[in-house]
Design a protein around this motif. Structure first.
Motif, PDB file in Angstrom:
ATOM      1  N   VAL A 216       0.830  -1.205   0.000  1.00 57.44           N
ATOM      2  CA  VAL A 216       0.000   0.000   0.000  1.00 57.44           C
ATOM      3  C   VAL A 216       0.863   1.253   0.000  1.00 57.44           C
ATOM      4  N   ARG A 217       1.923   1.265   0.804  1.00 56.37           N
ATOM      5  CA  ARG A 217       2.738   2.469   0.979  1.00 56.37           C
ATOM      6  C   ARG A 217       3.614   2.781  -0.234  1.00 56.37           C
ATOM      7  N   LYS A 218       3.663   1.884  -1.208  1.00 54.14           N
ATOM      8  CA  LYS A 218       4.419   2.138  -2.432  1.00 54.14           C
ATOM      9  C   LYS A 218       3.542   2.651  -3.570  1.00 54.14           C
ATOM     10  N   LYS A 219       2.228   2.554  -3.406  1.00 56.33           N
ATOM     11  CA  LYS A 219       1.324   2.786  -4.525  1.00 56.33           C
ATOM     12  C   LYS A 219       0.803   4.226  -4.579  1.00 56.33           C
ATOM     13  N   PRO A 220       0.745   4.813  -5.791  1.00 59.23           N
ATOM     14  CA  PRO A 220       0.087   6.108  -5.947  1.00 59.23           C
ATOM     15  C   PRO A 220      -1.425   5.950  -6.114  1.00 59.23           C
ATOM     16  N   THR A 221      -1.880   4.726  -6.212  1.00 58.96           N
ATOM     17  CA  THR A 221      -3.304   4.433  -6.414  1.00 58.96           C
ATOM     18  C   THR A 221      -4.106   4.828  -5.176  1.00 58.96           C
ATOM     19  N   PRO A 222      -5.306   5.394  -5.344  1.00 56.35           N
ATOM     20  CA  PRO A 222      -6.143   5.748  -4.191  1.00 56.35           C
ATOM     21  C   PRO A 222      -6.422   4.529  -3.313  1.00 56.35           C
ATOM     22  N   ILE A 223      -6.451   4.735  -2.029  1.00 63.08           N
ATOM     23  CA  ILE A 223      -6.657   3.644  -1.091  1.00 63.08           C
ATOM     24  C   ILE A 223      -8.010   2.967  -1.314  1.00 63.08           C
ATOM     25  N   GLY A 224      -8.996   3.733  -1.786  1.00 64.82           N
ATOM     26  CA  GLY A 224     -10.307   3.150  -2.064  1.00 64.82           C
ATOM     27  C   GLY A 224     -10.277   2.127  -3.180  1.00 64.82           C
ATOM     28  N   ARG A 317     -24.218   8.803  10.319  1.00 64.96           N
ATOM     29  CA  ARG A 317     -24.639   8.424  11.667  1.00 64.96           C
ATOM     30  C   ARG A 317     -23.849   9.174  12.743  1.00 64.96           C
ATOM     31  N   VAL A 318     -22.737   9.788  12.367  1.00 64.72           N
ATOM     32  CA  VAL A 318     -21.906  10.499  13.335  1.00 64.72           C
ATOM     33  C   VAL A 318     -22.100  12.010  13.249  1.00 64.72           C
ATOM     34  N   CYS A 319     -21.985  12.569  12.017  1.00 70.36           N
ATOM     35  CA  CYS A 319     -21.992  14.035  11.890  1.00 70.36           C
ATOM     36  C   CYS A 319     -23.231  14.584  11.201  1.00 70.36           C
ATOM     37  N   GLY A 320     -24.032  13.743  10.557  1.00 66.53           N
ATOM     38  CA  GLY A 320     -25.249  14.207   9.904  1.00 66.53           C
ATOM     39  C   GLY A 320     -25.084  14.642   8.461  1.00 66.53           C
ATOM     40  N   THR A 321     -23.850  14.710   7.966  1.00 72.82           N
ATOM     41  CA  THR A 321     -23.610  15.079   6.564  1.00 72.82           C
ATOM     42  C   THR A 321     -24.167  14.003   5.642  1.00 72.82           C
ATOM     43  N   PRO A 322     -24.829  14.378   4.540  1.00 75.01           N
ATOM     44  CA  PRO A 322     -25.332  13.361   3.619  1.00 75.01           C
ATOM     45  C   PRO A 322     -24.193  12.480   3.079  1.00 75.01           C
ATOM     46  N   ILE A 323     -24.408  11.195   3.084  1.00 74.53           N
ATOM     47  CA  ILE A 323     -23.410  10.252   2.587  1.00 74.53           C
ATOM     48  C   ILE A 323     -23.301  10.373   1.077  1.00 74.53           C
ATOM     49  N   ALA A 324     -22.068  10.470   0.585  1.00 67.57           N
ATOM     50  CA  ALA A 324     -21.821  10.591  -0.853  1.00 67.57           C
ATOM     51  C   ALA A 324     -21.670   9.210  -1.473  1.00 67.57           C
ATOM     52  N   VAL A 325     -21.914   9.138  -2.787  1.00 62.19           N
ATOM     53  CA  VAL A 325     -21.712   7.895  -3.528  1.00 62.19           C
ATOM     54  C   VAL A 325     -21.090   8.231  -4.871  1.00 62.19           C
ATOM     55  N   GLU A 326     -20.152   7.404  -5.312  1.00 61.16           N
ATOM     56  CA  GLU A 326     -19.520   7.571  -6.615  1.00 61.16           C
ATOM     57  C   GLU A 326     -19.071   6.200  -7.096  1.00 61.16           C
ATOM     58  N   MET A 327     -18.671   6.108  -8.341  1.00 61.57           N
ATOM     59  CA  MET A 327     -18.179   4.854  -8.884  1.00 61.57           C
ATOM     60  C   MET A 327     -16.672   4.772  -8.688  1.00 61.57           C
ATOM     61  N   ALA A 328     -16.211   3.633  -8.189  1.00 59.77           N
ATOM     62  CA  ALA A 328     -14.779   3.388  -8.000  1.00 59.77           C
ATOM     63  C   ALA A 328     -14.532   1.901  -8.180  1.00 59.77           C
ATOM     64  N   ALA A 329     -13.618   1.549  -9.070  1.00 58.10           N
ATOM     65  CA  ALA A 329     -13.326   0.149  -9.400  1.00 58.10           C
ATOM     66  C   ALA A 329     -14.581  -0.563  -9.886  1.00 58.10           C
ATOM     67  N   GLY A 330     -15.416   0.194 -10.595  1.00 55.80           N
ATOM     68  CA  GLY A 330     -16.621  -0.385 -11.171  1.00 55.80           C
ATOM     69  C   GLY A 330     -17.731  -0.646 -10.183  1.00 55.80           C
ATOM     70  N   ARG A 331     -17.559  -0.214  -8.946  1.00 55.36           N
ATOM     71  CA  ARG A 331     -18.569  -0.441  -7.918  1.00 55.36           C
ATOM     72  C   ARG A 331     -18.886   0.877  -7.225  1.00 55.36           C
ATOM     73  N   LYS A 332     -20.045   0.964  -6.594  1.00 50.26           N
ATOM     74  CA  LYS A 332     -20.424   2.172  -5.882  1.00 50.26           C
ATOM     75  C   LYS A 332     -19.650   2.283  -4.580  1.00 50.26           C
ATOM     76  N   LEU A 333     -19.052   3.449  -4.390  1.00 48.00           N
ATOM     77  CA  LEU A 333     -18.293   3.729  -3.177  1.00 48.00           C
ATOM     78  C   LEU A 333     -19.073   4.742  -2.345  1.00 48.00           C
ATOM     79  N   TYR A 334     -19.341   4.400  -1.107  1.00 52.12           N
ATOM     80  CA  TYR A 334     -20.077   5.254  -0.184  1.00 52.12           C
ATOM     81  C   TYR A 334     -19.104   5.807   0.852  1.00 52.12           C
ATOM     82  N   TRP A 335     -19.212   7.124   1.122  1.00 51.44           N
ATOM     83  CA  TRP A 335     -18.324   7.713   2.114  1.00 51.44           C
ATOM     84  C   TRP A 335     -18.888   9.029   2.628  1.00 51.44           C
ATOM     85  N   CYS A 336     -18.377   9.470   3.788  1.00 45.87           N
ATOM     86  CA  CYS A 336     -18.818  10.719   4.387  1.00 45.87           C
ATOM     87  C   CYS A 336     -17.832  11.832   4.044  1.00 45.87           C
TER      88      CYS A 336
END
Length: 341
Positions: A216-224, A317-336
């Motif tokens: 992981v620590r060698k890669k420029p690729t996003p952790i997601g 569930r922690v801060c109340g911000t709407p959860i975002a969704v986007e496509m990453a690696a061909g799948r939906k990625l959910y994050w705050c």
């Protein structure tokens, strides 16, 4: 797609009911007739999972490799017995199906200590709702693990396009819709495994953690994206990816090489913990610090046991911000966007 916990649970079913027994192998669909003929009449000697792949060994040094992919599933029928390991951890399971959606609270941290009876998932995700005394039953195991109707005769007639049927004197397993299904020799199996990233249940030692951190620590690729790369780490799919990143307060777009080493190590250890709990419960339980009623609801309903997965537009569930969704690696990625900024 079934994630690592499901495949480990399937391998365990084979160890319980097939290993040490002579197996009749066939291909009712016909697409795997030659491979089934290679295995027919031999004794199964081992069953193991590495990430999302499963390997069944037979007594003539041939292995059946199966990757379920998006649509594959195993159906078991016959004398399906309780898994003593799971019973010891959780007590008697599958006796109730508690309803309701209690208010969720808490912050990411330690999951509750195992030891409570597991509630049956309303959608049938927990395959262990069928356990108890040996009985004739039909049991589907994949990402959605569902109990089917009881079989009046044994073995039951194949239903649908069964690629492979493995049959002993008292248990049958039918495979449908796999991405990969092939017979391999020992060297070929090792070559497949060598291409896979570490699996915490296969090698839980520091060597695996160090290997994960180094890559992981060698890669420029996003952790997601790295968490979904099976050559980096085995078994993580779309649900666990989103949940692990949220639990680490980590922006999914951060390049792997920019993630602090201590954070990468914490990711590995959290994955090890969640994977063990997934195998134990039969569910991807990722919520933390829940009261008894909240935990029962989370185990009963998928929407109540994840921090961000499948919650696009809903408040964090922690801060109340709407959860975002986007496509990453061909799948939906959910994050705050706030807690993982």
């Amino acid at each position: 797609m079934p994630e690592g916990h499901s495949v480990h649970r399937i391998a365990r079913q084979f160890r319980l009911h097939f290993v040490g027994k002579r197996v009749s192998a066939s291909s009712p669909q016909g697409r795997f007739a030659a491979g089934a003929a290679e295995l027919d009449g031999h004794v199964m000697t081992d069953a193991r999972a590495v990430g999302k792949q499963m390997f069944l060994e037979f007594d003539h040094e041939r292995w059946l490799r199966v990757h379920l992919g998006m649509y594959g599933a195993w159906d078991f029928a016959g004398d399906i017995t309780a898994d003593a390991t799971v019973l010891a951890a959780n007590g008697r399971m599958g006796q109730t199906n508690q309803k309701g959606t209690p208010e969720q609270s808490g912050t990411p941290g330690e999951l509750g200590t195992p030891g409570q009876p597991v509630t049956v998932d309303a959608a049938g995700e927990d395959s262990l709702h069928s356990i108890g005394a040996p009985r004739v039953a039909r049991l589907r195991m994949a990402e959605q693990e569902k109990l089917g109707p009881g079989a009046d005769t044994f073995p039951p007639e194949p239903i649908g396009a069964v690629r492979v049927r493995l049959l002993t004197h008292d248990t049958v397993a039918d495979l449908r819709g796999p991405t990969a299904c092939e017979v391999l020799g020992a060297e070929e199996v090792q070559a497949v495994i060598a291409r896979l990233g570490p699996d915490p249940l296969v090698d839980p030692g520091k060597r695996s953690e160090d290997r994960f951190v180094e890559v992981v620590r060698k890669k420029p690729t996003p952790i997601g994206l790295l968490l979904m790369d099976q050559s980096v780490v085995s078994g993580i799919g779309n649900v666990y990816r989103a949940e692990l990143l949220f639990r680490a307060h980590l922006n999914p777009h951060t390049p792997g090489r920019d993630v602090p080493e201590e954070t990468v190590r914490a990711l590995w250890r959290d994955w090890s913990k969640l994977l063990k709990l997934g195998v134990q419960h039969g569910q991807m339980m990722t919520m933390d610090r829940l009261g008894a009623k909240q935990k029962a609801a989370a185990l009963a309903h998928r929407e109540d046991r994840h921090w961000v997965y499948h919650r696009a537009g809903l408040p964090c569930r922690v801060c109340g911000t709407p959860i975002a969704v986007e496509m990453a690696a061909g799948r939906k990625l959910y994050w705050c966007p706030k807690d993982q900024a």
